[in-house]
Design a protein around this motif. Structure first.
Motif, PDB file in Angstrom:
ATOM      1  N   VAL A  24      20.901  52.484  24.228  1.00  9.82           N
ATOM      2  CA  VAL A  24      20.201  53.026  23.305  1.00  9.82           C
ATOM      3  C   VAL A  24      20.644  54.394  22.944  1.00  9.82           C
ATOM      4  O   VAL A  24      20.826  55.318  23.768  1.00  9.82           O
ATOM      5  CB  VAL A  24      18.743  53.410  23.858  1.00  9.82           C
ATOM      6  CG1 VAL A  24      17.617  53.952  22.815  1.00  9.82           C
ATOM      7  CG2 VAL A  24      18.180  51.739  24.379  1.00  9.82           C
ATOM      8  N   SER A  25      20.891  54.612  21.599  1.00  4.50           N
ATOM      9  CA  SER A  25      21.717  55.692  21.315  1.00  4.50           C
ATOM     10  C   SER A  25      20.842  57.020  21.236  1.00  4.50           C
ATOM     11  O   SER A  25      21.554  58.241  21.433  1.00  4.50           O
ATOM     12  CB  SER A  25      22.380  55.608  19.964  1.00  4.50           C
ATOM     13  OG  SER A  25      20.943  55.478  18.963  1.00  4.50           O
ATOM     14  N   GLU A  26      19.721  57.023  21.335  1.00 11.33           N
ATOM     15  CA  GLU A  26      18.958  58.520  20.892  1.00 11.33           C
ATOM     16  C   GLU A  26      18.094  58.471  22.228  1.00 11.33           C
ATOM     17  O   GLU A  26      17.045  58.148  22.605  1.00 11.33           O
ATOM     18  CB  GLU A  26      17.797  58.126  19.798  1.00 11.33           C
ATOM     19  CG  GLU A  26      16.914  59.278  19.616  1.00 11.33           C
ATOM     20  CD  GLU A  26      17.531  60.668  19.479  1.00 11.33           C
ATOM     21  OE1 GLU A  26      18.284  60.762  18.608  1.00 11.33           O
ATOM     22  OE2 GLU A  26      17.704  61.404  20.312  1.00 11.33           O
ATOM     23  N   VAL A  27      18.547  59.609  23.001  1.00  8.28           N
ATOM     24  CA  VAL A  27      18.264  59.820  24.465  1.00  8.28           C
ATOM     25  C   VAL A  27      16.852  60.439  24.131  1.00  8.28           C
ATOM     26  O   VAL A  27      16.194  60.693  25.384  1.00  8.28           O
ATOM     27  CB  VAL A  27      19.210  60.900  24.983  1.00  8.28           C
ATOM     28  CG1 VAL A  27      20.484  60.107  25.479  1.00  8.28           C
ATOM     29  CG2 VAL A  27      19.427  62.078  24.251  1.00  8.28           C
ATOM     30  N   THR A  28      16.441  61.097  23.324  1.00 12.20           N
ATOM     31  CA  THR A  28      15.204  61.618  23.204  1.00 12.20           C
ATOM     32  C   THR A  28      13.895  60.973  22.874  1.00 12.20           C
ATOM     33  O   THR A  28      12.912  61.100  22.940  1.00 12.20           O
ATOM     34  CB  THR A  28      15.045  62.911  21.839  1.00 12.20           C
ATOM     35  OG1 THR A  28      15.397  62.312  20.756  1.00 12.20           O
ATOM     36  CG2 THR A  28      16.095  63.899  22.277  1.00 12.20           C
ATOM     37  N   PHE A  29      14.342  59.745  22.456  1.00 18.77           N
ATOM     38  CA  PHE A  29      13.191  58.497  22.411  1.00 18.77           C
ATOM     39  C   PHE A  29      12.885  57.920  23.707  1.00 18.77           C
ATOM     40  O   PHE A  29      13.785  57.331  24.503  1.00 18.77           O
ATOM     41  CB  PHE A  29      13.826  57.402  21.576  1.00 18.77           C
ATOM     42  CG  PHE A  29      12.912  56.239  21.459  1.00 18.77           C
ATOM     43  CD1 PHE A  29      13.127  55.015  22.016  1.00 18.77           C
ATOM     44  CD2 PHE A  29      11.537  56.394  20.913  1.00 18.77           C
ATOM     45  CE1 PHE A  29      12.435  53.919  22.031  1.00 18.77           C
ATOM     46  CE2 PHE A  29      10.833  55.173  20.856  1.00 18.77           C
ATOM     47  CZ  PHE A  29      11.157  54.033  21.334  1.00 18.77           C
ATOM     48  N   PHE A  71      17.200  44.679  33.806  1.00 24.57           N
ATOM     49  CA  PHE A  71      17.116  45.945  34.790  1.00 24.57           C
ATOM     50  C   PHE A  71      17.484  47.032  33.826  1.00 24.57           C
ATOM     51  O   PHE A  71      18.197  46.971  32.853  1.00 24.57           O
ATOM     52  CB  PHE A  71      17.735  46.095  36.071  1.00 24.57           C
ATOM     53  CG  PHE A  71      19.162  45.641  36.030  1.00 24.57           C
ATOM     54  CD1 PHE A  71      19.575  44.491  36.037  1.00 24.57           C
ATOM     55  CD2 PHE A  71      20.299  46.977  36.089  1.00 24.57           C
ATOM     56  CE1 PHE A  71      20.954  44.162  35.858  1.00 24.57           C
ATOM     57  CE2 PHE A  71      21.493  46.461  35.852  1.00 24.57           C
ATOM     58  CZ  PHE A  71      22.056  45.190  35.929  1.00 24.57           C
ATOM     59  N   LYS A  72      17.311  48.415  34.126  1.00 26.84           N
ATOM     60  CA  LYS A  72      17.522  49.531  33.204  1.00 26.84           C
ATOM     61  C   LYS A  72      18.481  50.569  34.170  1.00 26.84           C
ATOM     62  O   LYS A  72      18.036  50.590  35.192  1.00 26.84           O
ATOM     63  CB  LYS A  72      16.236  50.336  32.777  1.00 26.84           C
ATOM     64  CG  LYS A  72      16.344  51.318  32.097  1.00 26.84           C
ATOM     65  CD  LYS A  72      16.595  51.133  30.708  1.00 26.84           C
ATOM     66  CE  LYS A  72      16.772  52.362  29.531  1.00 26.84           C
ATOM     67  NZ  LYS A  72      15.697  52.972  29.789  1.00 26.84           N
ATOM     68  N   ASP A  73      19.486  50.740  33.514  1.00 28.06           N
ATOM     69  CA  ASP A  73      20.188  52.008  34.168  1.00 28.06           C
ATOM     70  C   ASP A  73      19.803  53.265  33.281  1.00 28.06           C
ATOM     71  O   ASP A  73      20.207  53.618  32.132  1.00 28.06           O
ATOM     72  CB  ASP A  73      21.683  51.558  33.549  1.00 28.06           C
ATOM     73  CG  ASP A  73      22.776  52.834  34.509  1.00 28.06           C
ATOM     74  OD1 ASP A  73      23.698  52.364  34.641  1.00 28.06           O
ATOM     75  OD2 ASP A  73      22.079  53.803  34.671  1.00 28.06           O
ATOM     76  N   ASN A  74      18.777  54.100  33.874  1.00 25.23           N
ATOM     77  CA  ASN A  74      18.293  55.171  32.999  1.00 25.23           C
ATOM     78  C   ASN A  74      19.346  56.289  32.857  1.00 25.23           C
ATOM     79  O   ASN A  74      19.275  56.736  31.593  1.00 25.23           O
ATOM     80  CB  ASN A  74      17.125  55.683  33.970  1.00 25.23           C
ATOM     81  CG  ASN A  74      15.758  55.045  33.717  1.00 25.23           C
ATOM     82  OD1 ASN A  74      15.602  54.439  32.414  1.00 25.23           O
ATOM     83  ND2 ASN A  74      15.083  54.527  35.044  1.00 25.23           N
ATOM     84  N   PRO A  75      20.057  56.545  33.885  1.00 22.41           N
ATOM     85  CA  PRO A  75      21.241  57.630  33.419  1.00 22.41           C
ATOM     86  C   PRO A  75      21.946  57.516  32.172  1.00 22.41           C
ATOM     87  O   PRO A  75      22.420  58.193  31.382  1.00 22.41           O
ATOM     88  CB  PRO A  75      22.038  57.820  34.681  1.00 22.41           C
ATOM     89  CG  PRO A  75      21.242  57.260  35.931  1.00 22.41           C
ATOM     90  CD  PRO A  75      20.565  56.117  35.360  1.00 22.41           C
ATOM     91  N   LYS A  76      22.324  56.005  32.153  1.00 23.27           N
ATOM     92  CA  LYS A  76      23.358  55.532  30.947  1.00 23.27           C
ATOM     93  C   LYS A  76      22.459  55.165  29.703  1.00 23.27           C
ATOM     94  O   LYS A  76      22.907  54.686  28.745  1.00 23.27           O
ATOM     95  CB  LYS A  76      24.097  54.605  31.547  1.00 23.27           C
ATOM     96  CG  LYS A  76      25.222  55.299  32.566  1.00 23.27           C
ATOM     97  CD  LYS A  76      26.174  53.955  32.818  1.00 23.27           C
ATOM     98  CE  LYS A  76      27.052  54.555  33.748  1.00 23.27           C
ATOM     99  NZ  LYS A  76      28.104  53.474  34.513  1.00 23.27           N
TER     100      LYS A  76
END
Length: 129
Positions: A24-29, A71-76
């Motif tokens: 996901v490119s937009e980290v603010t989303f 699963f989600k890699d949140n830092p990335k």
């Protein structure tokens, strides 16, 4: 502009494994829910697996429950789909989606929570017999 970019598809023999990723490119989303969908030739797109980002609960389509893991890699900011024991019926284009909608067991397979979702361009998975 939120962009989702999938990768990891390819050709694999039945019984094999693939790992799909979605960045996901937009980290603010901040999505409340993310999921993987697939569309086989001549069929409608349907959900494979999803995750409620708020509490981490995961949901699966029945036919993949014991074979796929989301699963989600949140830092990335990356969503993954680990697919094991692949079958020819798993052949499809796989899409990831991110939505502000909140999913739970009773609605993750419905259209409503994904109505305003952002979608990736898809990655093709072909499983040969």
């Amino acid at each position: 502009q939120v962009q989702l970019v999938e990768s990891g598809g390819g050709l694999v023999q039945a019984g094999g494994s693939l790992n799909l990723s979605c960045v996901v490119s937009e980290v603010t989303f901040r999505a409340n829910s993310m999921g993987w969908f697939r569309q086989a030739p001549g069929k409608q797109r349907d959900i494979v697996a999803a995750i409620n980002e708020n509490d981490g609960t995961k949901y699966y389509k029945g036919s993949v429950r014991d074979r796929f893991t989301i699963f989600k890699d949140n830092p990335k900011n990356t969503l993954w789909l680990r697919m094991n024991s692949l079958k020819p019926d798993d052949t499809a284009v796989y899409y990831c989606a991110a939505t502000s909608g909140v999913i739970y067991s009773g609605n993750f397979q419905e259209d409503l929570p994904w109505r305003d979702a952002y979608w990736g361009q898809g990655t093709r998975v072909t499983v040969s017999s």
